[in-house]
Design an enzyme around this catalytic site. Structure first.
Site, mmCIF file in Angstrom:
data_model
loop_
_atom_site.group_PDB
_atom_site.id
_atom_site.type_symbol
_atom_site.label_atom_id
_atom_site.label_comp_id
_atom_site.label_asym_id
_atom_site.label_seq_id
_atom_site.Cartn_x
_atom_site.Cartn_y
_atom_site.Cartn_z
ATOM 1 C CB THR A 101 -1.747 6.225 2.415
ATOM 2 O OG1 THR A 101 -1.978 6.883 1.182
ATOM 3 C CG2 THR A 101 -1.938 7.207 3.561
ATOM 4 C CG ASP B 172 -1.314 2.116 6.972
ATOM 5 O OD1 ASP B 172 -1.796 2.027 5.818
ATOM 6 O OD2 ASP B 172 -1.222 3.193 7.586
ATOM 7 C CG ASP C 218 -1.792 1.191 1.344
ATOM 8 O OD1 ASP C 218 -2.367 1.567 0.312
ATOM 9 O OD2 ASP C 218 -1.894 1.760 2.436
#
Length: 678
Positions: A366, A563, A364
């Site tokens: 961000t 996250d 991912d």
């Protein structure tokens, strides 16, 4: 295993199987300790006659074997009925044989040959049966606790949704109602700081809504009349009135919950190396025991069939998987502790075993590659306005705003020690910016739409703005008295350790793929800076899950690092899910591996530890089988024609102790192993 609910609930009680095994373990552990002490040191202490001691050990062992160990005998019987020999077959055969033999030796010692007498009694194996059952129960407790964590991710997701919604009735009256009472078409009010109750569309008002929990986008998204809202996202500033469109299981959040549950169930249970060979080992042990029984019965000295029974039982006893049961769990336990000291938390043995096989990593953006929070990047002044003055004026105006972008600008001004003025007037312009008066000057700070609304020409800074957007930044224009004064850029910075981590992964020939909910332009800009060629932008949680499945269908062993809540389904479905410790609880509960510091360099460390641990497990299994291979022929009486030796309690105890000690000692070597990132 007992049945488990398909979909966990927030008020779910503790696993009944876990509670049952805890009760069995703790109630019988003191008995196991006493039996073991008597067996090891009773003859030295001289408390009882040895024949009396055998009866005491029998009484103490009955609840351990017949109550605490009962589930294992049931599973062992099922493995025979289903013709699927496994570790339960070994444990039930070994402990059962040890216990039945010991009961016979205690109740009817006269049926045994004189050679089986030791210190005034026929040797018994009550302590072997008791210790094996207690150790097995302990292992099951650890495994059940780990399994219960799989539903923790789903419970965390369920906890995101608000419990109530403020419904607007047809007559304009408002009331708070349970979320379950909201229906499609209901009008709902969402006040600043509240969560959006369900999926729907804005019918009145405008506000910045934080959707990072679901989309991964770090910056709030402006919502106006006609825009879609996602349930459980956070309304940060303005008041909204929405019409519900999807409720219950039809919402985006509910669909993510369902995907996480399906992904967790679809992951095949890890087949430990001990289990992979257990079937063959069990069949081999049973065949040897039967051959021992028949050969001794047909050709042995009188009483031949007594010798046959005793030696066949001895084969099963020496084959009891003490070291085999310790081989894998000991390595896993030591490796887990070693990983924790390096900021790498493994949730289960499957992650340790599978990580070394990973050849593709989906990341991912961000919060994984980047910091995950808006940070002021730079200001550009125009005409008489310097960079510092643009930042000072913008920060002065933004003191009255709750927007995260405003917070980043104010923080940057404070760090530089700029003197901020108090706004004389302040107004939020429908989510496209803010306006106010500072020291008698009319200020406006916002996007291109706000500039056009005020008639301010933003074209002099178009080139700079596009360049900053191409680098992944959000751009805001500042106008003073309806004249363009400059622009400010806020971005999500790349972590300082990301480039080094990606370089080490490439050296290990791991294919890196970026998948993010951010816009494709921003994603490509970050990918270009980090040398990631394969970039997927504007992907939803279901898209990430499909990407994982697509790569797995191509034969890839896939790890997913993320996250956010939007990463949870993909984290659960990947061969190894890797969560950032700086991210959400849902991500960490869905993943098998957590990097405590959110540092991707931990993946290389974890992978090296995986390689070392699997090698250690193989060594432990070799030790365990070596001792069984040496002990079984002795138990079968192969040396009897040459030496007159049969298996004695001392030899059996020594073999079990040496095999267990070698496995434990070898596993402890992992604590001092040099873990090189490779």
């Amino acid at each position: 295993m007992t049945l488990e609910p398909v979909m966990p609930t927030l008020d779910e009680a503790e696993d009944p199987e876990l509670q049952d095994f805890q009760r069995r373990f703790w109630w019988t552990l003191p008995l196991t300790v006493v039996v073991t002490v008597l067996a090891m040191a009773g003859h030295r202490l001289g408390w009882f006659e040895m024949a009396t001691q055998s009866w005491i050990e029998l009484v103490l062992s009955v609840p351990i074997v017949l109550w605490a160990g009962w589930p294992f005998f049931v599973r062992g019987a099922q493995s025979v009925v289903n013709r699927s020999p496994n570790m339960w077959t070994l444990i039930s055969l070994g402990t059962g044989a040890a216990f039945v033999y010991s009961v016979m030796a205690t109740v009817a010692p006269q049926v045994f040959p004189d050679s089986f007498l030791s210190m005034g009694r026929v040797a018994v194996y009550f302590e072997a049966a008791a210790v094996i059952i207690s150790l097995t129960l302990l292992g099951q407790l650890l495994e059940l606790k780990a399994r219960s964590q799989t539903s923790a991710a789903i419970r965390s997701l369920l906890g995101l949704a608000p419990k109530t919604a403020r419904r607007i009735a047809a007559d304009g009256q408002e009331e708070d109602v349970p979320l379950a009472h909201v229906h499609v078409g209901d009008l709902l009010r969402v006040r600043p700081g509240e969560k959006v109750p369900t999926d729907g569309v804005v019918v009145e008002g405008s506000s910045a809504v934080d959707e990072a929990m679901l989309t991964g986008e770090p910056l709030p998204v402006t919502k106006r009349v006609g825009d879609k809202l996602i349930g459980a996202t956070l309304n940060t500033s303005g008041a909204l009135v929405m019409r519900s469109e999807h409720v219950g299981s039809a919402t985006v959040l509910a669909q993510i919950v369902q995907m996480v549950a399906m992904a967790q169930r679809s992951r095949a249970p890890m087949q430990r190396m001990a289990d992979q060979v257990a079937g063959y080992f069990v069949v081999g042990v049973v065949v040897v025991a039967l051959l021992t029984f028949l050969v001794w019965g047909a050709f042995g000295p009188e009483p031949s069939w007594v010798y046959a029974l005793i030696n066949a039982v001895a084969v099963l006893i020496i084959a009891c998987p003490c070291a085999l049961g310790l081989a894998t769990p000991m390595s896993i336990m030591v490796a887990s502790g070693r990983g924790a000291t390096n900021g790498v938390l493994f949730r289960d043995a499957a992650a340790i075993e599978n990580l070394r096989k990973v050849d593709t990593l989906i990341v991912d953006k961000t919060g994984t590659l980047t910091e995950g929070r808006p940070t002021f990047e730079r200001a550009i002044g125009l005409g008489a306005f310097s960079e510092g003055e643009v930042l000072r004026l913008a920060a002065s105006l933004d003191q009255g705003s709750e927007h995260p972008l405003a917070a980043a600008i104010v923080a940057a001004a404070n760090q530089r020690g700029l003197a901020l003025d108090k706004p004389e007037q302040f107004d939020s312009e429908s989510g496209i910016g803010v306006r106010g008066v500072i020291t008698g000057k009319a200020l406006a700070l916002g996007n291109t739409a706000l500039m056009q609304q005020l008639g301010v020409d933003a074209s002099p800074l178009t080139t700079e703005a596009e360049a900053l957007r191409a680098q992944g930044a959000s751009v805001m224009y500042l106008a003073v008295d309806q004249v363009l004064a400059g622009l400010l850029a806020v971005s999500d910075p790349i972590k300082s350790t990301t480039a080094e981590a990606l370089a080490s992964l490439r050296q290990a020939n791991i294919r890196v793929v970026m998948a993010t909910g951010d816009g494709l332009t921003t994603a490509r800009a970050v990918g270009q800076r980090l040398g990631i060629n394969e970039v997927h932008g504007e992907v939803k949680p279901a898209d990430k899950l499909q990407l994982v499945e697509k790569l797995q269908a191509e034969g890839r062993v896939v790890a997913m690092a993320g996250d956010g809540i939007n990463d949870a389904p993909a984290l659960a479905r990947a061969d190894v899910g890797i969560a950032m410790g700086t991210g959400t609880d849902v991500a960490m509960n869905s993943a098998q591996l957590t990097l405590v510091k959110g540092d991707l360099r931990g993946i290389a460390t974890a992978r090296a530890l995986s390689v070392a641990t699997v090698a250690n497990m193989k060594q432990n299994l070799a030790f365990a089988f070596l001792y069984n291979a040496l002990g079984i022929p002795l138990a079968a009486g192969l040396l009897y024609p040459f030496t007159g030796w049969l298996l004695s309690p001392m030899i059996a105890a020594l073999a079990m102790s040496l095999s267990s000690a070698s496995v434990i000692g070898n596993a402890l070597r992992l604590r001092g192993a040099v873990i090189r990132e490779s």
